[in-house]
Scaffold this motif. Structure first.
Motif, mmCIF file in Angstrom:
data_model
loop_
_atom_site.group_PDB
_atom_site.id
_atom_site.type_symbol
_atom_site.label_atom_id
_atom_site.label_comp_id
_atom_site.label_asym_id
_atom_site.label_seq_id
_atom_site.Cartn_x
_atom_site.Cartn_y
_atom_site.Cartn_z
ATOM 1 N N ASN A 192 0.859 -1.186 0.000
ATOM 2 C CA ASN A 192 0.000 0.000 0.000
ATOM 3 C C ASN A 192 0.896 1.237 0.000
ATOM 4 O O ASN A 192 1.463 1.600 1.020
ATOM 5 N N THR A 208 -8.455 -4.617 6.839
ATOM 6 C CA THR A 208 -8.269 -5.750 5.940
ATOM 7 C C THR A 208 -7.173 -6.670 6.451
ATOM 8 O O THR A 208 -7.287 -7.911 6.370
ATOM 9 N N LEU A 257 -2.711 -2.713 -2.944
ATOM 10 C CA LEU A 257 -4.038 -2.458 -2.392
ATOM 11 C C LEU A 257 -4.230 -0.952 -2.245
ATOM 12 O O LEU A 257 -3.433 -0.290 -1.585
ATOM 13 N N PRO A 259 -7.495 1.220 -1.201
ATOM 14 C CA PRO A 259 -8.901 1.444 -0.859
ATOM 15 C C PRO A 259 -9.267 2.924 -0.841
ATOM 16 O O PRO A 259 -10.142 3.358 -0.101
ATOM 17 N N VAL A 280 -5.758 -3.954 -6.469
ATOM 18 C CA VAL A 280 -7.072 -4.127 -5.859
ATOM 19 C C VAL A 280 -7.461 -2.771 -5.278
ATOM 20 O O VAL A 280 -6.746 -2.221 -4.433
ATOM 21 N N THR A 281 -8.582 -2.223 -5.740
ATOM 22 C CA THR A 281 -8.878 -0.836 -5.402
ATOM 23 C C THR A 281 -10.368 -0.603 -5.247
ATOM 24 O O THR A 281 -11.197 -1.428 -5.657
ATOM 25 N N ASN A 282 -10.689 0.526 -4.650
ATOM 26 C CA ASN A 282 -12.070 0.932 -4.461
ATOM 27 C C ASN A 282 -12.731 1.191 -5.822
ATOM 28 O O ASN A 282 -12.113 1.753 -6.728
ATOM 29 N N VAL A 300 -13.458 -3.115 -5.962
ATOM 30 C CA VAL A 300 -14.091 -3.680 -4.769
ATOM 31 C C VAL A 300 -15.087 -2.696 -4.179
ATOM 32 O O VAL A 300 -14.824 -1.490 -4.106
ATOM 33 N N TYR A 307 -12.349 -6.468 0.583
ATOM 34 C CA TYR A 307 -10.935 -6.377 0.207
ATOM 35 C C TYR A 307 -10.202 -7.654 0.584
ATOM 36 O O TYR A 307 -9.394 -8.182 -0.200
#
Length: 355
Positions: A192, A208, A257, A259, A280-282, A300, A307
């Motif tokens: 992150n 998460t 990641l 978010p 992997v993201t919002n 996500v 997540y």
């Protein structure tokens, strides 16, 4: 061109200037930078000068006005402001013509937050002043359409971000193994990279990590939330602080990641994609412009449990992860290279200057 910022420290818009100015020279655009003479910009000003970019450190905008009057002057002043209602001071002090360069997040995507309230605040704090420039440039197609629709900006142009695909590149298996050994990455590693401020949604990263104790989470960056995040973090979270080896970290990680609840166009997302690292993201508009669900990564909704489920799915399916990494790299090569970004911006600035 004269790029002018009032930044008291270094953010995405300043990094953008550092990266985009040198390659624009090949397209006939030569730029200088004016930024505050404060401790928070000292190292960055030195970086600009090392790249051959003339820098004017100022205490007041009167000093920048004197720079404008000296010699031949500038065809355009390209403005960026960190401060509420910050653009009007440029219009009063400087000659112009003006182009506002907008990296602002534009909207906080928080469930339950009335978007009309946030838009009204942004209109009063920034948009009303930004419209005082002859033209506006922003860094995503989504952002340009948003400014047209919600803030009545008719002369707005989208120039999507680009990244250096030689600097940010995938590593071969041997290089990646060596990097992971040096960095101490074991098991499935979730990176992150973000300043630790509310819009990057680090509480969701920590939540998460609690949900997925079998995964290793690595946080890069600093900020006012850092002490609280360290107190709340489980044992499978490592804080690396400020780093200067981001290309290595992207290459060594399994997934990034993000978010985030607010983006215009994320350079960190593009750096990860260029490195062949799925994201992997919002599921917010700016991220949907860069990530296709199941192609370059996963979008996500639903918070930490979602997540954690997405990350577990990727950890359990290395072939899918590898396929996403290849697609991620190709997406940047196809539309978000630094050279392509520089050519697009240089062409637009030359057109706006009437040259």
């Amino acid at each position: 061109m004269l790029f002018v910022t009032d930044a008291p420290a270094v953010g995405g818009s300043e990094v953008y200037m550092r990266e985009i100015i040198p390659p624009m020279r090949a397209h006939g655009v030569h730029a200088e930078v004016a930024m505050p003479d404060v401790p928070g910009t000292a190292d960055f000003r030195a970086q600009l000068q090392e790249r051959g970019i003339p820098v004017h450190a100022y205490r007041t905008l009167d000093e920048v006005a004197r720079v404008e009057r000296a010699g031949q002057g500038f065809d355009l002043s390209v403005l960026s402001s960190w401060n509420p209602r910050g653009y009007r001071k440029y219009y009063r002090a400087l000659r112009g013509p003006f182009v506002s360069l907008v990296h602002d997040q534009l909207m906080l995507h928080i469930p339950g937050l009335p978007q009309g309230v946030y838009r009204a605040c942004y209109e009063w704090l920034q948009a009303g002043d930004i419209r005082g420039a002859q033209h506006v440039i922003t860094v995503s197609e989504w952002g340009a359409e948003y400014l047209r629709r919600h803030h009545r900006m008719t002369q707005v142009h989208a120039v999507p971000n680009g990244v250096d695909t030689m600097k940010f590149r995938p590593g071969d298996p041997q290089e990646r193994a060596a990097l992971r050994g040096r960095l101490g990455f074991t098991g499935f590693t979730v990176l992150n990279p973000a300043r630790m401020s509310i819009e990057k949604n680090h509480p969701a990263v920590i939540a998460t990590a609690w949900q997925a104790p079998e995964l290793h989470f690595v946080l890069v960056g600093t900020g006012y939330l850092e002490p609280a995040l360290k107190r709340a973090a489980p044992r499978n979270v490592t804080f690396l602080g400020k780093r200067h080896d981001m290309p290595d970290l992207y290459r060594a990680a399994d997934v990034v990641l993000q978010p985030t609840i607010a983006e215009n166009q994320s350079l960190a997302t593009l750096e990860a994609l260029a490195s062949g690292t799925p994201v992997v993201t919002n599921d917010i508009p700016a991220q949907r412009e860069l990530i296709r669900m199941g192609q370059e990564g996963l979008l996500v909704r639903g918070g930490a449990p979602s997540y954690a489920a997405a990350l577990r799915a990727l950890a359990a399916h290395p072939d899918a992860l590898r396929r996403m990494g290849l697609a991620a790299r190709q997406s940047v090569l196809d539309g978000h290279t630094l050279d392509g970004n520089a050519r697009h911006l240089a062409t637009l600035l030359t057109e706006l200057a009437g040259r």
